[in-house]
Design a protein around this motif. Structure first.
Motif, PDB file in Angstrom:
ATOM      1  N   GLY A  20       0.826  -1.206   0.000  1.00  0.00           N
ATOM      2  CA  GLY A  20       0.000   0.000   0.000  1.00  0.00           C
ATOM      3  C   GLY A  20       0.858   1.252   0.000  1.00  0.00           C
ATOM      4  O   GLY A  20       1.840   1.353  -0.746  1.00  0.00           O
ATOM      5  N   ALA A  21       0.506   2.212   0.861  1.00  0.00           N
ATOM      6  CA  ALA A  21       1.266   3.466   0.939  1.00  0.00           C
ATOM      7  C   ALA A  21       2.698   3.212   1.397  1.00  0.00           C
ATOM      8  O   ALA A  21       3.619   3.929   0.994  1.00  0.00           O
ATOM      9  N   SER A  22       2.911   2.188   2.197  1.00  0.00           N
ATOM     10  CA  SER A  22       4.272   1.859   2.636  1.00  0.00           C
ATOM     11  C   SER A  22       5.125   1.366   1.471  1.00  0.00           C
ATOM     12  O   SER A  22       6.344   1.552   1.464  1.00  0.00           O
ATOM     13  N   LEU A  23       4.509   0.750   0.478  1.00  0.00           N
ATOM     14  CA  LEU A  23       5.241   0.349  -0.721  1.00  0.00           C
ATOM     15  C   LEU A  23       5.736   1.584  -1.469  1.00  0.00           C
ATOM     16  O   LEU A  23       6.841   1.587  -2.008  1.00  0.00           O
ATOM     17  N   LEU A  24       4.936   2.630  -1.495  1.00  0.00           N
ATOM     18  CA  LEU A  24       5.366   3.873  -2.143  1.00  0.00           C
ATOM     19  C   LEU A  24       6.620   4.424  -1.463  1.00  0.00           C
ATOM     20  O   LEU A  24       7.526   4.931  -2.125  1.00  0.00           O
ATOM     21  N   VAL A  25       6.680   4.300  -0.150  1.00  0.00           N
ATOM     22  CA  VAL A  25       7.854   4.739   0.596  1.00  0.00           C
ATOM     23  C   VAL A  25       9.046   3.848   0.249  1.00  0.00           C
ATOM     24  O   VAL A  25      10.165   4.332   0.045  1.00  0.00           O
ATOM     25  N   ALA A  26       8.818   2.543   0.153  1.00  0.00           N
ATOM     26  CA  ALA A  26       9.881   1.608  -0.232  1.00  0.00           C
ATOM     27  C   ALA A  26      10.404   1.944  -1.633  1.00  0.00           C
ATOM     28  O   ALA A  26      11.615   1.915  -1.879  1.00  0.00           O
ATOM     29  N   GLN A  27       9.507   2.275  -2.544  1.00  0.00           N
ATOM     30  CA  GLN A  27       9.918   2.634  -3.902  1.00  0.00           C
ATOM     31  C   GLN A  27      10.746   3.919  -3.911  1.00  0.00           C
ATOM     32  O   GLN A  27      11.711   4.044  -4.664  1.00  0.00           O
ATOM     33  N   ASP A  28      10.390   4.856  -3.057  1.00  0.00           N
ATOM     34  CA  ASP A  28      11.165   6.089  -2.932  1.00  0.00           C
ATOM     35  C   ASP A  28      12.576   5.762  -2.432  1.00  0.00           C
ATOM     36  O   ASP A  28      13.562   6.301  -2.952  1.00  0.00           O
ATOM     37  N   ALA A  29      12.679   4.860  -1.446  1.00  0.00           N
ATOM     38  CA  ALA A  29      13.992   4.448  -0.936  1.00  0.00           C
ATOM     39  C   ALA A  29      14.804   3.792  -2.053  1.00  0.00           C
ATOM     40  O   ALA A  29      16.004   4.056  -2.203  1.00  0.00           O
ATOM     41  N   TYR A  30      14.163   2.951  -2.838  1.00  0.00           N
ATOM     42  CA  TYR A  30      14.824   2.284  -3.962  1.00  0.00           C
ATOM     43  C   TYR A  30      15.444   3.319  -4.910  1.00  0.00           C
ATOM     44  O   TYR A  30      16.621   3.225  -5.273  1.00  0.00           O
ATOM     45  N   LEU A  31      14.652   4.314  -5.293  1.00  0.00           N
ATOM     46  CA  LEU A  31      15.135   5.338  -6.218  1.00  0.00           C
ATOM     47  C   LEU A  31      16.308   6.120  -5.640  1.00  0.00           C
ATOM     48  O   LEU A  31      17.215   6.527  -6.372  1.00  0.00           O
ATOM     49  N   ALA A  38      -3.404   6.700   4.083  1.00  0.00           N
ATOM     50  CA  ALA A  38      -2.171   7.069   4.768  1.00  0.00           C
ATOM     51  C   ALA A  38      -1.742   8.457   4.315  1.00  0.00           C
ATOM     52  O   ALA A  38      -1.518   8.685   3.137  1.00  0.00           O
ATOM     53  N   MET A  39      -1.670   9.376   5.244  1.00  0.00           N
ATOM     54  CA  MET A  39      -1.216  10.724   4.924  1.00  0.00           C
ATOM     55  C   MET A  39      -0.017  11.088   5.782  1.00  0.00           C
ATOM     56  O   MET A  39       1.114  11.003   5.323  1.00  0.00           O
ATOM     57  N   SER A  40      -0.260  11.463   7.028  1.00  0.00           N
ATOM     58  CA  SER A  40       0.859  11.894   7.859  1.00  0.00           C
ATOM     59  C   SER A  40       1.806  10.730   8.156  1.00  0.00           C
ATOM     60  O   SER A  40       3.007  10.934   8.317  1.00  0.00           O
ATOM     61  N   SER A  41       1.299   9.507   8.191  1.00  0.00           N
ATOM     62  CA  SER A  41       2.191   8.357   8.405  1.00  0.00           C
ATOM     63  C   SER A  41       3.147   8.206   7.220  1.00  0.00           C
ATOM     64  O   SER A  41       4.344   7.952   7.394  1.00  0.00           O
ATOM     65  N   ARG A  42       2.638   8.380   6.016  1.00  0.00           N
ATOM     66  CA  ARG A  42       3.475   8.287   4.814  1.00  0.00           C
ATOM     67  C   ARG A  42       4.534   9.383   4.808  1.00  0.00           C
ATOM     68  O   ARG A  42       5.710   9.127   4.514  1.00  0.00           O
ATOM     69  N   ILE A  43       4.142  10.591   5.184  1.00  0.00           N
ATOM     70  CA  ILE A  43       5.088  11.710   5.242  1.00  0.00           C
ATOM     71  C   ILE A  43       6.190  11.416   6.259  1.00  0.00           C
ATOM     72  O   ILE A  43       7.376  11.627   5.989  1.00  0.00           O
TER      73      ILE A  43
END
Length: 187
Positions: free
Chosen positions: A42-53, A142-147
């Motif tokens: 979910g939104a945590s995957l988006l964070v993982a993808q950001d880390a990957y980049l 997920a909003m503030s948690s994602r941030i």
């Protein structure tokens, strides 16, 4: 205004609870690891993808897959010389906990980016980097948690870059793709 205020509050509250020793341990793990294995849904995957980049910019081998079955395979193939970063705000997502079990069985160090309250992910993690969100655990999105999670990734990445700034500066220069090069690819 309310959303912005909540995001800012989450960032400020997260910084208050950061354990500097745990943060240093996490950076040490990432810097010495052969590969960084990223897990999230979910939104945590988006964070993982950001880390990957981010980490591929400094030529750190990384793995990040959208498909949970692929994440299972990556976890089962992990080595003790890798490091896993598991991103799960709840720390309770069944599929992510299964990945953590597989990683633990392989002896792979685990860094968890999760909420402050103890959750099942704590039992697997070598390092817990806690974040705070001004939203409910069961929320509409997920909003503030994602941030807060993205901010923690930025902190880890910047610390890793600074550990070897001269080499990373050369890598940035080597990896830079100018706009002219990008335009040539379109011709």
């Amino acid at each position: 205004e309310k959303i912005t205020y909540r995001n800012i509050t989450s960032l400020e509250e997260s910084m208050k609870i950061v354990d500097q020793d745990v943060l240093k341990q996490a950076v040490d793990c990432i810097c010495k690891a052969e590969s960084v294995l990223l897990f999230g849904l979910g939104a945590s995957l988006l964070v993982a993808q950001d880390a990957y980049l981010k980490f591929i910019r400094i030529d750190k081998p990384c793995y990040c897959c959208e498909d949970i079955h692929s994440q299972y395979v990556i976890a089962k193939n992990a080595k003790s010389t890798d490091v896993a970063i598991i991103i799960s705000y709840s720390g309770r997502t069944e599929e992510i906990l299964r990945c953590a079990e597989y990683l633990k069985a392989q002896g792979t160090p685990i860094i968890a980016i999760t909420r402050f309250n103890p959750s099942p992910i704590f039992q697997f993690a070598n390092c817990c980097l806690n974040v705070v969100a001004s939203e409910e655990l069961y929320r509409s999105g997920a909003m503030s948690s994602r941030i807060s999670q993205l901010n923690m990734i930025d902190i880890l990445y910047t610390a890793c870059v600074n550990r070897n700034i001269n080499e990373n500066t050369r890598t940035f220069a080597h990896n830079r793709i100018s706009k002219d090069e990008s335009a040539d690819q379109l011709d």
